[in-house]
Design a protein around this motif. Sequence first.
Motif, PDB file in Angstrom:
ATOM      1  N   LEU A  44       0.843  -1.188   0.000  1.00  0.00           N
ATOM      2  CA  LEU A  44       0.000   0.000   0.000  1.00  0.00           C
ATOM      3  C   LEU A  44       0.878   1.238   0.000  1.00  0.00           C
ATOM      4  N   LEU A  45       0.382   2.303  -0.606  1.00  0.00           N
ATOM      5  CA  LEU A  45       1.096   3.574  -0.546  1.00  0.00           C
ATOM      6  C   LEU A  45       0.619   4.369   0.673  1.00  0.00           C
ATOM      7  N   LEU A  46      -0.709   4.492   0.821  1.00  0.00           N
ATOM      8  CA  LEU A  46      -1.294   5.378   1.829  1.00  0.00           C
ATOM      9  C   LEU A  46      -2.063   4.588   2.885  1.00  0.00           C
ATOM     10  N   ASP A  47      -2.026   5.080   4.114  1.00  0.00           N
ATOM     11  CA  ASP A  47      -2.801   4.458   5.183  1.00  0.00           C
ATOM     12  C   ASP A  47      -4.223   5.048   5.220  1.00  0.00           C
ATOM     13  N   PHE A  48      -4.979   4.719   6.261  1.00  0.00           N
ATOM     14  CA  PHE A  48      -6.399   5.130   6.299  1.00  0.00           C
ATOM     15  C   PHE A  48      -6.581   6.611   6.629  1.00  0.00           C
ATOM     16  N   THR A  49      -5.451   7.318   6.927  1.00  0.00           N
ATOM     17  CA  THR A  49      -5.533   8.763   7.132  1.00  0.00           C
ATOM     18  C   THR A  49      -5.000   9.510   5.910  1.00  0.00           C
ATOM     19  N   CYS A  50      -4.706   8.763   4.840  1.00  0.00           N
ATOM     20  CA  CYS A  50      -4.196   9.352   3.595  1.00  0.00           C
ATOM     21  C   CYS A  50      -2.762   9.863   3.747  1.00  0.00           C
ATOM     22  N   HIS A  51      -1.967   9.181   4.565  1.00  0.00           N
ATOM     23  CA  HIS A  51      -0.539   9.491   4.694  1.00  0.00           C
ATOM     24  C   HIS A  51       0.274   8.253   4.321  1.00  0.00           C
ATOM     25  N   LEU A  52       1.516   8.489   3.927  1.00  0.00           N
ATOM     26  CA  LEU A  52       2.390   7.379   3.548  1.00  0.00           C
ATOM     27  C   LEU A  52       2.728   6.510   4.760  1.00  0.00           C
ATOM     28  N   PHE A  53       2.753   5.199   4.555  1.00  0.00           N
ATOM     29  CA  PHE A  53       3.321   4.295   5.558  1.00  0.00           C
ATOM     30  C   PHE A  53       4.837   4.516   5.593  1.00  0.00           C
ATOM     31  N   GLU A  54       5.456   4.122   6.710  1.00  0.00           N
ATOM     32  CA  GLU A  54       6.916   4.290   6.835  1.00  0.00           C
ATOM     33  C   GLU A  54       7.671   3.574   5.699  1.00  0.00           C
ATOM     34  N   GLY A  55       7.316   2.314   5.479  1.00  0.00           N
ATOM     35  CA  GLY A  55       8.014   1.544   4.443  1.00  0.00           C
ATOM     36  C   GLY A  55       7.763   2.103   3.049  1.00  0.00           C
ATOM     37  N   SER A  56       6.538   2.550   2.807  1.00  0.00           N
ATOM     38  CA  SER A  56       6.186   3.085   1.485  1.00  0.00           C
ATOM     39  C   SER A  56       6.928   4.382   1.214  1.00  0.00           C
ATOM     40  N   LYS A  57       7.060   5.200   2.247  1.00  0.00           N
ATOM     41  CA  LYS A  57       7.763   6.479   2.095  1.00  0.00           C
ATOM     42  C   LYS A  57       9.211   6.229   1.670  1.00  0.00           C
TER      43      LYS A  57
END
Length: 193
Positions: free
Chosen positions: A116-129
């Motif tokens: 996934l790129l974005l979490d449920f708050t519409c921010h990047l996950f640590e790994g995705s970033k």
Amino acid sequence: MPKLYFKYGTMASSKSAQALMCKFNYEQKGMKVLLVKPEVDNRDDGEERMVRSRIGLTAKCYTIAPDQSFIELFEKVNAEGEIDIVIVDEAQFCTAEQIDQLKQLSQRASVLCYGLLLDFTCHLFEGSKRLVELADSLQEIKSVCRCGRKSSVNARFVDGKCVDSGPTIMIGGDESYESMCYWCWQDALHKNK
Ligand SMILES: [Zn+2]
């Protein structure tokens, strides 16, 4: 030269299925694949060493805890036969440090990360970033929102209500998710307020 790839999409966009089909393709050509997923994903309830796709494909995998090193895991498995490809499912749950390790490994074998790129708050996950920062190739696996637009947010619903606060990873909760476009997600949030 091998590369670090990040193939990202929303929930239910067939990421795990694509990871498993990719594994199958390489193995058909006689190549050795190291399939890994971060341990934080408890979707399997006691069968943690499997990657499962929603369309029914499954494969055994290695799991890696946040404090474990991909380089150590690679060396251990590589000693039993040279690894050609590393495939990581649910790569968003990797730590930034683990993505740095995968970047190092991409000099020795191609590394394909799905997540996934974005979490449920519409921010990047640590790994995705960190993957966006380091990957040689970024590829979006597209899926459709209920309105027909492309989905981008993984909306979380708790007791039927769309929420944008709470822990990043919710384990054992009665929450559910729907991939949505930003605007449908905003509508769903405002219905609750
Ligand atoms: Zn929409």
